[in-house]
Enzyme design. Structure first.
Site, PDB file in Angstrom:
ATOM      1  N   CYS A   1       0.865  -1.186   0.000  1.00 30.36           N
ATOM      2  CA  CYS A   1       0.000   0.000   0.000  1.00 30.36           C
ATOM      3  C   CYS A   1       0.896   1.227   0.000  1.00 30.36           C
ATOM      4  O   CYS A   1       2.049   1.146  -0.445  1.00 30.36           O
ATOM      5  CB  CYS A   1      -1.000  -0.027   1.162  1.00 30.36           C
ATOM      6  SG  CYS A   1      -0.285   0.026   2.820  1.00 30.36           S
TER       7      CYS A   1
ATOM      8  N   ARG B   1      -3.593  -0.552   5.351  1.00 28.85           N
ATOM      9  CA  ARG B   1      -4.186  -1.597   4.505  1.00 28.85           C
ATOM     10  C   ARG B   1      -3.301  -2.819   4.330  1.00 28.85           C
ATOM     11  O   ARG B   1      -3.771  -3.953   4.516  1.00 28.85           O
ATOM     12  CB  ARG B   1      -4.532  -1.003   3.117  1.00 28.85           C
ATOM     13  CG  ARG B   1      -5.648   0.019   3.177  1.00 28.85           C
ATOM     14  CD  ARG B   1      -5.722   0.817   1.893  1.00 28.85           C
ATOM     15  NE  ARG B   1      -4.517   1.618   1.685  1.00 28.85           N
ATOM     16  CZ  ARG B   1      -4.222   2.298   0.590  1.00 28.85           C
ATOM     17  NH1 ARG B   1      -5.064   2.237  -0.433  1.00 28.85           N
ATOM     18  NH2 ARG B   1      -3.124   3.016   0.503  1.00 28.85           N
TER      19      ARG B   1
ATOM     20  N   ASP C   1      -8.513   3.637   1.659  1.00 36.05           N
ATOM     21  CA  ASP C   1      -7.545   3.853   2.732  1.00 36.05           C
ATOM     22  C   ASP C   1      -8.256   4.396   3.974  1.00 36.05           C
ATOM     23  O   ASP C   1      -8.693   5.556   3.994  1.00 36.05           O
ATOM     24  CB  ASP C   1      -6.480   4.849   2.256  1.00 36.05           C
ATOM     25  CG  ASP C   1      -5.297   4.894   3.205  1.00 36.05           C
ATOM     26  OD1 ASP C   1      -5.457   4.460   4.369  1.00 36.05           O
ATOM     27  OD2 ASP C   1      -4.225   5.359   2.779  1.00 36.05           O
TER      28      ASP C   1
HETATM   29  P1  4NP Z   1      -1.897   2.888   4.145  1.00 34.57           P
HETATM   30  O1  4NP Z   1      -2.471   4.297   4.684  1.00 34.57           O
HETATM   31  O2  4NP Z   1      -1.300   3.163   2.777  1.00 34.57           O
HETATM   32  O3  4NP Z   1      -3.096   2.012   4.063  1.00 34.57           O
HETATM   33  O4  4NP Z   1      -0.874   2.455   5.153  1.00 34.57           O
HETATM   34  C1  4NP Z   1      -1.698   5.450   4.817  1.00 34.57           C
HETATM   35  C2  4NP Z   1      -1.363   5.879   6.085  1.00 34.57           C
HETATM   36  C3  4NP Z   1      -0.622   7.037   6.226  1.00 34.57           C
HETATM   37  C4  4NP Z   1      -0.229   7.760   5.115  1.00 34.57           C
HETATM   38  C5  4NP Z   1      -0.561   7.333   3.864  1.00 34.57           C
HETATM   39  C6  4NP Z   1      -1.298   6.179   3.712  1.00 34.57           C
HETATM   40  N1  4NP Z   1       0.526   8.956   5.278  1.00 34.57           N
HETATM   41  O5  4NP Z   1       0.855   9.590   4.244  1.00 34.57           O
HETATM   42  O6  4NP Z   1       0.820   9.358   6.410  1.00 34.57           O
END
Ligand code: 4NP
Length: 150
Positions: A9, A15, A124
């Site tokens: 991800c 995710r 997300d």
């Molecule tokens: P993930 O969600 O891709 O599902 O882990 C995110 C969590 C934090 C961030 C981006 C995506 N961030 O930019 O902080």
């Protein structure tokens, strides 16, 4: 036979670690031996445990994500894994950009394993705040993936 699976991800704190925990539990329940890991295309959260609210929602369903730590996708992942599974189209296009010429690794979108799921990406929850909706979809796609592998 596919047996080394990497979930990808963006941050590797919501995710993909959830997909890792869910698939690990479901594979064990089916007696399937798979190597499963997860990572992010971005490096902002490297070394961090999964996001607290994500861990809590997963824990409520019996998935313990507390031992996982975020890391960033690297070129060697395309040698170490047979199948790299993206949560959304942005992840997939970044993976394609890094995919070394000659690598045998397969790239896929998680929701493509469950055509009836009604989604074309895993939303997300860091932004939607719908941690349970994301887990519902991950569980469905994990079951469909295991149906194809077994
Ligand atoms: P993930 O969600 O891709 O599902 O882990 C995110 C969590 C934090 C961030 C981006 C995506 N961030 O930019 O902080």
């Amino acid at each position: 036979m596919t047996h080394r699976i990497l979930f990808v991800c963006l941050g590797n704190i919501c995710r993909s670690p959830s997909a890792e925990g869910v698939l690990r539990a479901k594979a064990a329940a089916r007696g399937l031996s798979l190597q499963i890991d997860s990572c992010g295309t971005g490096g902002w959260h490297v070394g961090e445990a999964p996001y607290g609210p994500m861990q809590q929602a997963a824990n409520a369903r019996g998935y313990d994500l507390s031992g996982l730590r975020a890391r960033q996708l690297t070129g060697s992942d395309f040698d170490q894994f047979d199948l790299l599974i993206a949560m959304d189209a942005d992840n997939l296009s970044n993976m394609k950009r890094l995919h070394p010429k000659g690598s045998q690794a397969q790239l896929a979108l998680f929701t493509d394993f469950a055509p009836g799921c009604g989604a074309d990406h895993v939303p997300d929850p860091y932004y939607t705040r719908d941690f349970d909706g994301t887990l519902d979809l991950i569980e469905r796609c994990a079951d469909a993936l295991l149906d194809q592998l077994s």
